[in-house]
Scaffold this motif. Sequence first.
Motif, PDB file in Angstrom:
ATOM      1  N   PHE B 260      -1.841   3.775  13.947  1.00 38.19           N
ATOM      2  CA  PHE B 260      -1.185   5.076  14.138  1.00 38.19           C
ATOM      3  C   PHE B 260       0.275   4.892  14.517  1.00 38.19           C
ATOM      4  CE2 PHE B 260      -5.635   6.496  15.007  1.00 38.19           C
ATOM      5  CZ  PHE B 260      -5.742   7.275  13.881  1.00 38.19           C
ATOM      6  N   THR B 261       0.507   3.932  15.420  1.00 39.11           N
ATOM      7  CA  THR B 261       1.893   3.705  15.836  1.00 39.11           C
ATOM      8  C   THR B 261       2.748   3.292  14.650  1.00 39.11           C
ATOM      9  OG1 THR B 261       0.947   2.926  17.899  1.00 39.11           O
ATOM     10  CG2 THR B 261       3.299   2.573  17.576  1.00 39.11           C
ATOM     11  N   ALA B 262       2.123   2.579  13.697  1.00 38.19           N
ATOM     12  CA  ALA B 262       2.880   2.118  12.531  1.00 38.19           C
ATOM     13  C   ALA B 262       3.437   3.295  11.734  1.00 38.19           C
ATOM     14  CB  ALA B 262       1.999   1.257  11.641  1.00 38.19           C
ATOM     15  N   ILE B 263       2.746   4.431  11.763  1.00 32.64           N
ATOM     16  CA  ILE B 263       3.262   5.614  11.064  1.00 32.64           C
ATOM     17  C   ILE B 263       4.602   6.005  11.683  1.00 32.64           C
ATOM     18  CG2 ILE B 263       2.839   8.042  10.553  1.00 32.64           C
ATOM     19  CD1 ILE B 263      -0.177   7.387  10.744  1.00 32.64           C
ATOM     20  N   ILE B 264       4.622   5.991  13.023  1.00 26.31           N
ATOM     21  CA  ILE B 264       5.864   6.316  13.727  1.00 26.31           C
ATOM     22  C   ILE B 264       6.931   5.295  13.375  1.00 26.31           C
ATOM     23  CG2 ILE B 264       6.900   6.545  15.999  1.00 26.31           C
ATOM     24  CD1 ILE B 264       4.112   7.333  17.034  1.00 26.31           C
ATOM     25  N   VAL B 265       6.530   4.009  13.370  1.00 24.12           N
ATOM     26  CA  VAL B 265       7.483   2.950  13.071  1.00 24.12           C
ATOM     27  C   VAL B 265       8.065   3.147  11.672  1.00 24.12           C
ATOM     28  CG1 VAL B 265       7.706   0.475  12.619  1.00 24.12           C
ATOM     29  CG2 VAL B 265       6.459   1.288  14.630  1.00 24.12           C
ATOM     30  N   ALA B 266       7.201   3.501  10.721  1.00 23.41           N
ATOM     31  CA  ALA B 266       7.668   3.679   9.344  1.00 23.41           C
ATOM     32  C   ALA B 266       8.733   4.765   9.279  1.00 23.41           C
ATOM     33  CB  ALA B 266       6.493   4.032   8.435  1.00 23.41           C
ATOM     34  N   PHE B 267       8.499   5.867   9.996  1.00 22.81           N
ATOM     35  CA  PHE B 267       9.477   6.957   9.933  1.00 22.81           C
ATOM     36  C   PHE B 267      10.719   6.672  10.755  1.00 22.81           C
ATOM     37  CE2 PHE B 267       6.039   9.397   8.105  1.00 22.81           C
ATOM     38  CZ  PHE B 267       6.724   9.999   7.076  1.00 22.81           C
ATOM     39  N   LEU B 268      10.525   5.993  11.917  1.00 22.85           N
ATOM     40  CA  LEU B 268      11.689   5.601  12.710  1.00 22.85           C
ATOM     41  C   LEU B 268      12.587   4.712  11.872  1.00 22.85           C
ATOM     42  CD1 LEU B 268      10.708   4.648  16.356  1.00 22.85           C
ATOM     43  CD2 LEU B 268      12.200   6.456  15.560  1.00 22.85           C
ATOM     44  N   GLY B 269      11.986   3.848  11.100  1.00 22.92           N
ATOM     45  CA  GLY B 269      12.756   2.946  10.236  1.00 22.92           C
ATOM     46  C   GLY B 269      13.194   3.616   8.956  1.00 22.92           C
ATOM     47  N   ARG B 270      13.025   4.915   8.890  1.00 21.85           N
ATOM     48  CA  ARG B 270      13.407   5.714   7.714  1.00 21.85           C
ATOM     49  C   ARG B 270      12.849   5.157   6.427  1.00 21.85           C
ATOM     50  NH1 ARG B 270      19.076   8.175   8.974  1.00 21.85           N
ATOM     51  NH2 ARG B 270      18.657   8.714  11.103  1.00 21.85           N
ATOM     52  N   LEU B 271      11.679   4.586   6.505  1.00 24.59           N
ATOM     53  CA  LEU B 271      10.954   4.075   5.336  1.00 24.59           C
ATOM     54  C   LEU B 271      11.728   2.964   4.629  1.00 24.59           C
ATOM     55  CD1 LEU B 271       9.633   7.447   3.887  1.00 24.59           C
ATOM     56  CD2 LEU B 271       8.612   5.996   5.616  1.00 24.59           C
ATOM     57  N   HIS B 272      12.714   2.425   5.307  1.00 24.43           N
ATOM     58  CA  HIS B 272      13.473   1.321   4.724  1.00 24.43           C
ATOM     59  C   HIS B 272      13.000   0.015   5.366  1.00 24.43           C
ATOM     60  CE1 HIS B 272      16.831  -1.352   3.879  1.00 24.43           C
ATOM     61  NE2 HIS B 272      17.098  -0.548   2.862  1.00 24.43           N
ATOM     62  N   PRO B 273      12.771  -1.036   4.566  1.00 27.12           N
ATOM     63  CA  PRO B 273      12.192  -2.264   5.119  1.00 27.12           C
ATOM     64  C   PRO B 273      12.946  -2.805   6.339  1.00 27.12           C
ATOM     65  CG  PRO B 273      12.292  -2.414   2.742  1.00 27.12           C
ATOM     66  CD  PRO B 273      12.951  -1.123   3.118  1.00 27.12           C
ATOM     67  N   ILE B 274      14.269  -2.853   6.255  1.00 27.85           N
ATOM     68  CA  ILE B 274      15.035  -3.390   7.378  1.00 27.85           C
ATOM     69  C   ILE B 274      14.912  -2.452   8.576  1.00 27.85           C
ATOM     70  CG2 ILE B 274      17.297  -4.210   8.113  1.00 27.85           C
ATOM     71  CD1 ILE B 274      16.153  -5.766   5.767  1.00 27.85           C
ATOM     72  N   GLY B 275      14.974  -1.168   8.296  1.00 24.28           N
ATOM     73  CA  GLY B 275      14.818  -0.181   9.360  1.00 24.28           C
ATOM     74  C   GLY B 275      13.477  -0.332  10.046  1.00 24.28           C
ATOM     75  N   ILE B 276      12.445  -0.592   9.251  1.00 24.68           N
ATOM     76  CA  ILE B 276      11.104  -0.744   9.806  1.00 24.68           C
ATOM     77  C   ILE B 276      11.040  -1.985  10.692  1.00 24.68           C
ATOM     78  CG2 ILE B 276       8.731  -1.339   9.170  1.00 24.68           C
ATOM     79  CD1 ILE B 276       9.096   0.595   6.782  1.00 24.68           C
ATOM     80  N   LEU B 277      11.701  -3.043  10.265  1.00 25.36           N
ATOM     81  CA  LEU B 277      11.747  -4.260  11.064  1.00 25.36           C
ATOM     82  C   LEU B 277      12.321  -3.949  12.443  1.00 25.36           C
ATOM     83  CD1 LEU B 277      11.493  -7.419  10.936  1.00 25.36           C
ATOM     84  CD2 LEU B 277      13.916  -7.430  10.367  1.00 25.36           C
TER      85      LEU B 277
END
Lengths: 506, 350
Positions: B260-277
């Motif tokens: 579930f937290t990963a969903i937040i992470v994905a959006f926090l990172g704006r769905l961009h791989p580097i952003g997600i990192l």
Amino acid sequence: MKDVLLAIRGLTKTYPGVVANSDVSFDVKAGSVHALLGENGAGKSTLVKTIYGLVRPDAGSMTLAGQPYAPAEPRAARAAGVAMVFQHFSLFDALSVAENIALGMEGPPPMRDLAARITQVSRDYGLPLDPHRTVGDLSAGERQRVEIIRCLLQSPRLLIMDEPTSVLTPQEVEILFRTLRRLREEGLAILYISHKLEEIRALCEEATILRLGKVVATCDPRATSARQMAEMMVGGTLRIPTRAPSPGGETALEVQGLSASSPRLHGTSLKGVTFSVSKGEVLGIGGVAGNGQDELLLALSGEMRVAPGMVRLKGEPIGRCRPSDRRARGLLCAPEERNGHASAPDMSLIENAFLTGKVREGLARNGFVSWAGARDFAERIIKDFDVRTPGPQVAARALSGGNLQKFVIGREILQRPEVLVVNQPTWGVDAAAAAAIRQALLDLAANGAAVVVVSQDLDELMEISDRFAALNEGRLSAARPARGLTVEEIGLMLGGAHGMEVAHVH
Amino acid sequence: MVAGGLLFAALGKDPFVAIRTIFWDPLFGDFASYTRPQLLIKAGPLILIATGLSFGFRAGIWNIGAEGQYVLGAITGAAVGLAVYPSESRLIFPLMVVAGALGGFAWAMIPALLKVRFGTNEILVSLMLVYVATNLLAWAALGPLQNPEGRGFPGSRNLSQWSASANPELIAGTGMHWGVVTAFAAVIAAYVLLARHSFGFNVRLAGQAPRAAAFAGVNPSRLVVACMGLSGALAGVAGLFEVTGPAGQISIDFNVGYGFTAIIVAFLGRLHPIGILLAGLLMALTYIGGEIAQTQLGLPAAAIQMFQGMLLFFLLAMDLLVQFRLRWKARAIEVPRTVIPQASPAGEAR
């Protein structure tokens, strides 16, 4: 003699590059239904938007019941007693009928009173409607009744209806007409916009015909035949086709008994569409928008799949092939909607070049995109088709309509199609760009490709087509050589059911 | 951050100390040698799962059930390993990774195929399957996968202590294990896929202009299956690395909400791989910092969660305000043109 309710004198409205209305004058009388006729782009919409206060005219004046009338906004128009039912409804699906009506009113009464009044009005005018139902569950006709009742509750003197029957079933049309006749008897003036000629003959006492922003004729529809009105709409200015028919090469694309229901709500189903195009030939398909043009394009591009034998390319059935497969085989398309369908607005021109160029231009190897190749391709389109843009990295949405259209058409033409299908290739495009696009299509045909042009612009079709057919309510007329077609014959083909089979029930 | 400070102040704690404890101490504080490795351990699965999810989210395919796919990956991977226990072959660990990926993949295929075939809503189905997965987990921990030498305690054999299946710390003191390596690899692969591959192009196209995607020839069903499958497989792998490493065994409470937290992470990172990192690292930081703040400052756990929630809320709200402009109208009577925020041409949706 009935009193003049709305008098329009010399209305003129110019948009950059287009004269929407030029010196338009006519009168709408109280207690009558007045038709406003014209092809798409003739200036009907601008005119009624002016009357409803959405557009301010550059010149000219209006009087309403003898008083000067110049509404600054729709609210002022409504206060003066002008109401309008739009072609596209503005209703909230999740709310009830009464709630929707309350939202559109100035100072709505309490909900219970309103519901009672809605019931009252709907019974008085024969428009069955339950105020408590949710709008999402209503049919198109019932939704329209919501809009009409919303107007009637404000006791208007003039009711404007923009193509009210385009979304209705024949039964719903009957109900609507009964209501409109009744309103007329009560002294209401109705301005009725449509291009369904038989309807206008059945309903209206007066008609004003617009063409290219000007009033070209007025007539009494009851005493005028549909054919005569169609001719007036198309106008005497229509150039008689000059193109020599092509020598008739092998058949490239063959469509046989193409029937398919529209994937869209309120779309038009295709009914037994049959035609064929040979190499080096341009087939023009005319007709008023919404008569199946979009659906025909979807069926040809492969976005809508049909039975295999309904579409044949060089003899092979491709009805079930997907878009990229059809491209690989040489059938390319350019849809009408440039932004969002033919191109992705937020993507760059490079990415948009890749969008359809992937297969035929070899822009991907093992699935990996060659962006350098895509950039070259985009630059070639920009150069060859004179697309005005700072560079290929610009987003598609930043381009003007005409430039994006040149890009879209150029993208398909540069892929050397064997068959090219275009829908409204010059819609909303300035004259110079339109001429360039038409010339490019003619050159393509001269080089041996088969071209199908779907358009509402008859002048355009007459200029470039070898043969001409018309779509009407999802049916395609038989294609005839464009050369030698008279204005009268074109009017008949466009009218389709109206002209030749008057008995055909709506 | 300011609102978080106010919250902590309202709870009677020094806001500056609290925020320092959350963001600074995990990296440079007194116990940093213990907490620093935790950062990668926590960030690894988050990044791995979020990277997989980002593809679907970009294309408008909403896999909310990564948590279930994560659990299933752990169960299937562990089951394959335990089936051959106590063999010491070197092939066991790679085999378990593949089994974990397949487990997550298969679990994601349920909502994907139901959507393609019957048009069901993937959000609901994938979410409901999370609860099925947690019950499967309990059943596995108490039943087939239970440690026969565990004296009846729930939970499997300890996989991290069995050398054939262990997922050890690769460089001592960093927390770097195979899952973290895979997460970094996934970030790079995702970046390449999105920027240079036609699959990535199709995903972006389908998300930005669905009709243009149909016109270009993107097969929507295949896209659903690919995006769901990819996110499921990555979530499954994440689960497998977790069960063989930091968690060590299949237990009833094995899952801690990474999916579930990963969903937040994905959006926090704006769905961009580097952003997600970066978002994965930040999220891991607030988790660890939150734990420290709990033990050292006595902040309630709920306050930490609220702080994390606020962090996300403000970031997303900022995103929205950059893209849209709010318009206030004096009278909200005219229906079609009120309240609805107007898209401003200046805000590019990226």
